[in-house]
Design an enzyme around this catalytic site. Structure first.
Site, mmCIF file in Angstrom:
data_model
loop_
_atom_site.group_PDB
_atom_site.id
_atom_site.type_symbol
_atom_site.label_atom_id
_atom_site.label_comp_id
_atom_site.label_asym_id
_atom_site.label_seq_id
_atom_site.Cartn_x
_atom_site.Cartn_y
_atom_site.Cartn_z
ATOM 1 N N GLN A 195 -9.929 -0.272 2.927
ATOM 2 C CA GLN A 195 -8.813 0.129 2.080
ATOM 3 C C GLN A 195 -9.097 1.458 1.382
ATOM 4 O O GLN A 195 -8.224 2.325 1.305
ATOM 5 C CB GLN A 195 -8.533 -0.963 1.044
ATOM 6 C CG GLN A 195 -7.913 -2.219 1.624
ATOM 7 C CD GLN A 195 -7.565 -3.228 0.542
ATOM 8 O OE1 GLN A 195 -8.133 -3.230 -0.544
ATOM 9 N NE2 GLN A 195 -6.620 -4.106 0.833
ATOM 10 N N ASP A 222 -5.064 1.704 -11.228
ATOM 11 C CA ASP A 222 -4.615 0.616 -10.362
ATOM 12 C C ASP A 222 -5.833 -0.242 -10.004
ATOM 13 O O ASP A 222 -6.694 0.168 -9.224
ATOM 14 C CB ASP A 222 -3.973 1.188 -9.092
ATOM 15 C CG ASP A 222 -3.331 0.120 -8.224
ATOM 16 O OD1 ASP A 222 -3.582 -1.078 -8.462
ATOM 17 O OD2 ASP A 222 -2.591 0.486 -7.280
ATOM 18 N N ILE A 223 -5.906 -1.437 -10.588
ATOM 19 C CA ILE A 223 -7.014 -2.361 -10.335
ATOM 20 C C ILE A 223 -6.709 -3.161 -9.079
ATOM 21 O O ILE A 223 -5.782 -3.962 -9.050
ATOM 22 C CB ILE A 223 -7.222 -3.309 -11.529
ATOM 23 C CG1 ILE A 223 -7.566 -2.523 -12.784
ATOM 24 C CG2 ILE A 223 -8.307 -4.332 -11.219
ATOM 25 C CD1 ILE A 223 -7.680 -3.385 -14.030
ATOM 26 N N CYS A 227 2.168 -19.990 3.853
ATOM 27 C CA CYS A 227 2.486 -19.385 2.558
ATOM 28 C C CYS A 227 3.996 -19.243 2.363
ATOM 29 O O CYS A 227 4.511 -19.481 1.260
ATOM 30 C CB CYS A 227 1.800 -18.033 2.442
ATOM 31 S SG CYS A 227 -0.010 -18.139 2.374
ATOM 32 N N CYS A 286 -6.373 -1.552 -5.741
ATOM 33 C CA CYS A 286 -5.306 -0.646 -5.286
ATOM 34 C C CYS A 286 -4.902 -0.823 -3.832
ATOM 35 O O CYS A 286 -3.958 -0.183 -3.373
ATOM 36 C CB CYS A 286 -5.731 0.802 -5.517
ATOM 37 S SG CYS A 286 -7.168 1.320 -4.555
ATOM 38 N N GLY A 287 -5.604 -1.675 -3.081
ATOM 39 C CA GLY A 287 -5.238 -1.882 -1.685
ATOM 40 C C GLY A 287 -5.328 -0.610 -0.878
ATOM 41 O O GLY A 287 -6.251 0.191 -1.032
ATOM 42 N N TRP A 288 -4.339 -0.393 -0.023
ATOM 43 C CA TRP A 288 -4.304 0.795 0.821
ATOM 44 C C TRP A 288 -3.628 1.987 0.128
ATOM 45 O O TRP A 288 -3.274 2.956 0.767
ATOM 46 C CB TRP A 288 -3.605 0.479 2.136
ATOM 47 C CG TRP A 288 -4.434 -0.387 3.038
ATOM 48 C CD1 TRP A 288 -5.400 0.017 3.910
ATOM 49 C CD2 TRP A 288 -4.372 -1.812 3.158
ATOM 50 N NE1 TRP A 288 -5.946 -1.060 4.564
ATOM 51 C CE2 TRP A 288 -5.330 -2.202 4.117
ATOM 52 C CE3 TRP A 288 -3.602 -2.796 2.545
ATOM 53 C CZ2 TRP A 288 -5.539 -3.531 4.489
ATOM 54 C CZ3 TRP A 288 -3.807 -4.121 2.901
ATOM 55 C CH2 TRP A 288 -4.769 -4.472 3.856
ATOM 56 N N THR A 292 -11.036 -0.536 -5.540
ATOM 57 C CA THR A 292 -10.970 -1.629 -4.579
ATOM 58 C C THR A 292 -12.386 -1.979 -4.151
ATOM 59 O O THR A 292 -13.289 -1.135 -4.241
ATOM 60 C CB THR A 292 -10.127 -1.248 -3.345
ATOM 61 O OG1 THR A 292 -10.167 -2.323 -2.387
ATOM 62 C CG2 THR A 292 -10.645 0.012 -2.673
ATOM 63 N N SER A 303 1.819 -7.025 -0.662
ATOM 64 C CA SER A 303 2.214 -7.900 -1.756
ATOM 65 C C SER A 303 3.723 -8.089 -1.653
ATOM 66 O O SER A 303 4.395 -7.449 -0.846
ATOM 67 C CB SER A 303 1.825 -7.303 -3.113
ATOM 68 O OG SER A 303 2.356 -5.998 -3.267
#
Length: 386
Positions: free
Chosen positions: A204, A175-176, A356, A178-180, A199, A140
């Site tokens: 992940q 943590d909604i 992006c 949470c990724g890695w 997750t 992110s």
């Protein structure tokens, strides 16, 4: 009826008109076809412009993946096209290619479909992301205010979130998305919290559990809508883009239910300048299926009556720099990845990162951090760190 020769003449005339239209739009953005500057397009296939005109965003991205055109500075090309969108030429059919397009009648982010983005994107392989990201594995936007390197920017972002949440030892943190596990590990290690992360990506979850194995952290392979309990703090970083407008209300209600009365919630999300019912066709097909970017209006509408907005912080331009750093890492380590991914994947990923980056440079998309509290429970002034 037209004979075959007349049909061919009409087709050529139509193709020339399309090519002339796109050439005019490019000229308005100061982009040349086969020019010498880094942001100029190098056309390798005679049908490139016609394909872009016919298929818009999908044609632009797929023709690049197929090697039909090249551009040394892709992010600059995208930036120039989007920056030129303020006049009439920018409102042509082709300019719409880089906007969020299309409509859907389905709930594209239902529980049944929620795992699709994990399978297509986040489960591509931890080796890919480990080489592209910094050691925190934060996927992110970094916070570049006082940072000089990607790693510094990501650690600064993690610390900024912790300070905005006013974390203290012994608190519970959810943590909604949470990724890695970058934030889980950072908050537990540096702020002494007990944390739970969820997750929908099995890759992940496996990675996050391993990195947090010596910390009071639990990582669940679960949709956020299935989480139970209450937490002192709730955070979601880079996940709301996958929620979808049909689920914004559910997300806010779920977050409110999971947050203790005197708690704080932080929402870190990419955002769109205008409310949209659409999505970019190329991004949806190849990168983030079923993704949608929210607007300030859409977030505020569903936070209303459920939360007090304590703070709203925009540092969108930092995402362009983050994406450029990711692309530099990706290219530098491609020799270590090319046995697992083909050349078309390389062009797809390079295009994605620069597409992006260009949108953030042009300020077409933003990066917001919202801080919420429950109405009536926090009577003192909230001072957000920067």
């Amino acid at each position: 009826m037209l004979d075959s020769r007349s049909q061919e003449d009409a087709h050529r005339t139509g193709s020339r008109a399309i090519d002339d239209l796109i050439a005019t739009v490019l000229s308005n953005a100061d982009v040349q076809i086969n020019g010498r500057r880094p942001w100029d397009l190098q056309i390798h296939h005679p049908e490139t412009l016609s394909r872009i005109a016919a298929q818009r965003s999908l044609g632009l991205g797929e023709s690049y993946m197929d090697g039909w055109w090249d551009c040394q500075a892709l992010d600059e090309f995208i930036f120039r096209i989007l920056r030129a969108g303020g006049d009439d030429l920018g409102k042509s059919r082709w300019m719409l290619a880089l906007q969020l397009l299309g409509h859907t009648l389905r709930n594209r982010q239902s529980r049944r479909r929620a795992g699709q983005v994990a399978e297509q994107h986040y489960d591509l392989g931890n080796e890919l992301f480990a080489r592209m990201l910094d050691p925190t594995m934060a996927y992110s936007c970094g916070y570049w205010k006082d940072a000089e390197t990607l790693h510094q920017a990501q650690e600064a972002k993690l610390d900024l979130i912790c300070r905005k949440l006013e974390l203290e030892p012994g608190m519970t943190l959810l943590d909604i998305g949470c990724g890695w596990g970058s934030l889980l590990e950072f908050a537990a290690r540096h702020y002494g919290v007990r944390a739970q992360g969820v997750t929908v990506s099995s890759e992940q979850a496996r990675f996050a559990r391993q990195r947090c194995r010596d910390l009071p952290v639990e990582v669940l392979l679960k949709d956020y809508r299935a989480v139970s309990g209450q937490f002192d703090r709730v955070v979601s970083v880079g996940m709301f883009e996958h929620v979808g407008r049909r689920n914004y209300r559910t997300f806010m209600e779920t977050s409110r239910r999971l947050l203790k009365d005197r708690g704080l919630m932080l929402l870190h999300t990419i955002g769109n300048n205008e409310s949209s019912n659409g999505h970019d066709a190329w991004i949806n097909k190849y990168i983030f299926p079923n993704g949608e970017l929210p607007s300030i209006k859409q977030i505020a509408r569903h936070a209303e009556h459920r939360f007090v907005v304590e703070d709203l912080h925009n540092f969108g331009p930092d995402y362009a720099r983050t994406l450029q750093a990711w692309d530099a890492n990706f290219q530098a380590h491609w020799s270590e990845l090319r046995d697992q991914y083909d050349e078309r994947f390389y062009r797809m990923w390079h295009y994605y990162l620069n597409l992006c980056a260009g949108t953030f440079r042009a300020r077409s998309t933003q990066l917001w951090q919202w801080v919420f509290s429950k109405p009536g429970y926090r009577i003192h002034t909230y001072h957000a760190p920067r």
